[in-house]
Design an enzyme around this catalytic site. Structure first.
Site, PDB file in Angstrom:
ATOM      1  N   ASP A  82       0.851  -1.196   0.000  1.00  0.00           N
ATOM      2  CA  ASP A  82       0.000   0.000   0.000  1.00  0.00           C
ATOM      3  C   ASP A  82       0.888   1.248   0.000  1.00  0.00           C
ATOM      4  OD1 ASP A  82      -2.400   1.471   0.247  1.00  0.00           O
ATOM      5  OD2 ASP A  82      -2.223   1.519   2.435  1.00  0.00           O
ATOM      6  N   HIS A  83       0.631   2.186  -0.909  1.00  0.00           N
ATOM      7  CA  HIS A  83       1.388   3.442  -0.977  1.00  0.00           C
ATOM      8  C   HIS A  83       2.898   3.231  -1.000  1.00  0.00           C
ATOM      9  CE1 HIS A  83      -2.061   6.113  -0.612  1.00  0.00           C
ATOM     10  NE2 HIS A  83      -2.530   5.324   0.329  1.00  0.00           N
ATOM     11  N   SER A 211     -11.773   4.344   6.537  1.00  0.00           N
ATOM     12  CA  SER A 211     -12.067   4.454   7.969  1.00  0.00           C
ATOM     13  C   SER A 211     -12.948   5.653   8.278  1.00  0.00           C
ATOM     14  CB  SER A 211     -10.768   4.570   8.782  1.00  0.00           C
ATOM     15  OG  SER A 211     -10.056   3.356   8.745  1.00  0.00           O
ATOM     16  N   ASN A 230      -9.982   0.287   1.451  1.00  0.00           N
ATOM     17  CA  ASN A 230      -8.850   0.236   2.375  1.00  0.00           C
ATOM     18  C   ASN A 230      -9.283   0.641   3.779  1.00  0.00           C
ATOM     19  OD1 ASN A 230      -7.408  -0.264   0.072  1.00  0.00           O
ATOM     20  ND2 ASN A 230      -6.047   1.498   0.261  1.00  0.00           N
TER      21      ASN A 230
HETATM   22 ZN   LIG Z   1      -4.417   5.160   1.035  1.00  0.00          ZN
END
Ligand SMILES: [Zn+2]
Length: 281
Positions: A82-83, A211, A230
């Site tokens: 991720d990233h 989130s 995510n």
């Molecule tokens: Zn992200």
């Protein structure tokens, strides 16, 4: 079953009108919480590791643990970077068995982002690894930097079509008003914009900053075309808040099950709740 490339689960998800949850993992308990929840509900799941988690746990350590659990799982499991912050980190992850990678160079000018993402896609695809790309900066903390509201851009649907075509990515991260971390104000998710993007971009779409995004917005986004959501902050919070507050004195007699069982169970419960939401169960 077991460890699979991300495209395999996401193409099916977009076609089927559901999304697969992607949860940040950093240790054995977090991996067990995610895989256990997915197996319990018989749904695919994505374990993801960002630069912060990789540096904390050690890339090789976390990759080995995640791959072991993925291979043994009764459901399809993806291991995703991720990233990713550098080309070198992306390559290290592919070398350690990740089945999906993301290079986030969305802070660079458009042409440089395209060139770097295209290079990653070419290398990853040669190894059978899927690629997620991001064109615009998403608000909140991203790749170790704070993205202010002024720097966060919303995705332009026409440019998204061009970005996907030029880079050859398998999944596209949209910027529609979600933020990394918890929201500071009222969330303003542009579902109309997502409809426009989804109508033009046929590959699986990814929602970062899941989130704290209201459930009704998430459900609608999944119906429109989001195939991956995510979840980092809420998952870490389920673990950390339980660790910090929900113990009685007896649990803290310095024995391992006493201290760690409740946080792991709380994290698993959060994952189950999210998987149900994303899959429409
Ligand atoms: Zn992200």
């Amino acid at each position: 079953m077991s460890l699979v490339p991300m495209s395999e689960v996401l193409i099916r998800a977009r076609r089927g009108g559901y999304a697969v949850g992607a949860f940040e993992v950093w240790n054995l308990e977090s991996i067990q919480a995610v895989v256990g929840a997915a197996e319990g509900l018989a749904q695919p799941v994505i374990l993801q590791v960002g630069p912060g988690e990789a540096d904390y746990a050690g890339l090789e350590d976390i990759a080995h643990a995640a791959i072991f659990h993925a291979r043994r799982a009764k459901v399809p499991v993806v291991l995703h970077l991720d990233h990713g912050d550098t080309f070198e980190r992306v390559m290290r992850c592919i070398n350690h068995g990740f089945t999906s990678v993301m290079l986030d160079v969305s802070h660079l000018p458009y042409a440089e982002n395209v060139a770097a993402t295209k290079e990653v896609a070419r290398a990853a695809h040669a190894c059978g690894v899927s690629v997620e790309g991001e064109m615009d900066r998403i608000g909140g903390g991203e790749a170790g930097a704070d993205v202010t509201d002024d720097d966060a851009h919303l995705t332009n649907p026409d440019q998204a079509v061009e970005f996907v075509r030029e880079t050859g990515i398998d999944a596209f991260a949209v910027a529609i008003g979600t933020v990394h971390g918890f929201y500071k104000g009222e969330p303003n998710i542009r579902l109309g914009l997502l409809e426009k993007i989804a109508a033009r971009v046929p590959i699986p779409l990814v929602l970062h900053g899941g989130s704290g995004t209201p459930d009704t917005d998430v459900r609608r986004a999944v119906e429109i075309g989001i195939a991956k959501v995510n979840i980092c902050t809420e998952f870490v919070a389920a673990f950390a808040d339980t660790f910090a507050s929900e113990h009685d004195e007896q649990d803290f007699r310095y024995n391992v099950p006493g201290v760690f069982v409740k946080p792991r169970a709380a994290a698993r419960k959060l994952v189950e709740k999210k998987i149900r939401l994303f899959a429409g169960l």
